[in-house]
Design a protein around this motif. Structure first.
Motif, PDB file in Angstrom:
ATOM      1  N   VAL A  93       9.906  -1.593   4.608  1.00 24.94           N
ATOM      2  CA  VAL A  93      10.919  -2.204   3.860  1.00 24.94           C
ATOM      3  C   VAL A  93      11.868  -2.214   4.731  1.00 24.94           C
ATOM      4  O   VAL A  93      13.034  -2.935   4.418  1.00 24.94           O
ATOM      5  N   THR A 104      12.806   5.431   0.752  1.00 27.44           N
ATOM      6  CA  THR A 104      11.406   4.744   0.861  1.00 27.44           C
ATOM      7  C   THR A 104      10.954   5.580   1.058  1.00 27.44           C
ATOM      8  O   THR A 104      11.664   6.425   2.546  1.00 27.44           O
ATOM      9  N   VAL A 110       6.456  -2.008   2.276  1.00 27.38           N
ATOM     10  CA  VAL A 110       6.387  -2.894   1.224  1.00 27.38           C
ATOM     11  C   VAL A 110       4.950  -2.576   1.266  1.00 27.38           C
ATOM     12  O   VAL A 110       3.841  -2.992   2.254  1.00 27.38           O
ATOM     13  N   GLY A 123      10.922  -2.820  -7.992  1.00 25.98           N
ATOM     14  CA  GLY A 123      10.530  -1.601  -7.400  1.00 25.98           C
ATOM     15  C   GLY A 123      10.433  -1.077  -8.698  1.00 25.98           C
ATOM     16  O   GLY A 123      11.525  -1.022  -9.856  1.00 25.98           O
ATOM     17  N   GLY A 143      12.984   0.851  -6.540  1.00 23.95           N
ATOM     18  CA  GLY A 143      12.592   0.082  -5.398  1.00 23.95           C
ATOM     19  C   GLY A 143      13.698  -1.153  -5.840  1.00 23.95           C
ATOM     20  O   GLY A 143      14.045  -0.602  -7.026  1.00 23.95           O
ATOM     21  N   ILE A 201       8.724  -0.598  -3.406  1.00 19.60           N
ATOM     22  CA  ILE A 201       9.036  -2.235  -2.971  1.00 19.60           C
ATOM     23  C   ILE A 201       7.415  -2.674  -3.121  1.00 19.60           C
ATOM     24  O   ILE A 201       6.400  -2.160  -2.456  1.00 19.60           O
TER      25      ILE A 201
END
Length: 265
Positions: A93, A104, A110, A123, A143, A201
């Motif tokens: 991320v 995160t 991701v 997100g 996200g 994410i």
């Protein structure tokens, strides 16, 4: 932006709410457990699937959804949209969205949300019950997409169909189902940092045209089960398919033991 491909069908271009451009970049089958499980998925109320999980059956041949666990963010007569929860990528991320990286959860990478619009990101957030004026929901993730300063926020069809109650929601977050919602990808992280437990994410998403998901359910391609807040930011996403099935209190729990290679069984 051109037309996007929705599991074999074209659909008008557009991204889910709060999705922004990203800086980096099935077929129906019979249930292996027979009629009981096919009936379980086929008889599910079509209008109640937003916020629930689609769990791929072992026989689902589409490599995009092999052992996939999909959280449905929107489902109605116009089609369905969700994100695959158990497809982490090697991209961190911090590499594409540094301002949000501190929020995160592990793993801090991701996730590939599906085969549609891989150049976009969105997100998913679970806001603690206290922040929503509701009780009993543990904190979870949120996200946002990279390139937020240049991105364009999409239409509000997902949040609008979910019956949003803005007065009960923190700024920059829109409820999808219960405590699960989407984060405004253009909002500064500090606006939400105090109410979010973690961040996830997704690059891309999964989409179905009108009636397409219903056809796949009748054909036995998916099991439909209730989601739990912890599913969104599971620290061990590779085991999520088995974990979700194992917690079921019916025949589906047996599917968790299904071998990755049935020929070895």
């Amino acid at each position: 932006m051109g037309r996007v491909h929705f599991r074999g069908r074209d659909r008008a271009p557009g991204l889910p709410p709060y999705a922004l451009p990203c800086a980096r970049t099935g077929h129906g089958v019979d249930s292996p457990l027979g009629a009981e499980v096919r009936d379980h998925v086929a008889m599910t109320e079509v209008s109640s699937l937003t916020g629930r999980l689609l769990v791929a059956t072992p026989a689902l041949a589409d490599p995009n959804f092999d052992r996939a666990v999909v959280l449905l963010l929107d489902h109605d007569e116009e089609g369905s949209l969700g994100v695959v929860l158990n497809r982490p990528t090697p991209v961190g991320v911090a590499d594409i969205l540094a301002p949000w990286a501190a929020l995160t959860g592990e793993p801090g990478v991701v996730f590939q949300g599906g085969p549609v619009s891989l150049d976009s990101a969105l997100g998913v957030a679970v806001v603690p019950g206290g922040a929503l004026g509701e009780g009993g929901t543990p904190p979870m993730g949120t996200g946002a997409g990279p390139g937020a300063e240049a991105g364009e926020t999409a239409g509000a069809q997902v949040a609008d169909r979910a019956g949003v109650q803005p007065a009960e929601e923190p700024l920059g977050w829109r409820r999808v189902h219960g405590a699960i919602g989407l984060v405004d990808l253009e909002a500064p992280p500090e606006l939400l940092a105090a109410v979010l437990g973690s961040l996830r994410i997704f690059a891309g998403y999964a989409g179905w045209g009108p009636g397409q998901l219903e056809d796949e359910l009748v054909e036995g391609a998916w099991y439909v089960v209730e989601s739990e807040p912890g599913d969104v930011s599971s620290p061990d996403p590779e085991q999520l398919w088995r974990a979700v099935l194992r917690r079921q209190r019916n025949e589906l729990a047996m599917v968790a033991t299904y071998p990755d290679d049935p020929s070895l069984n």
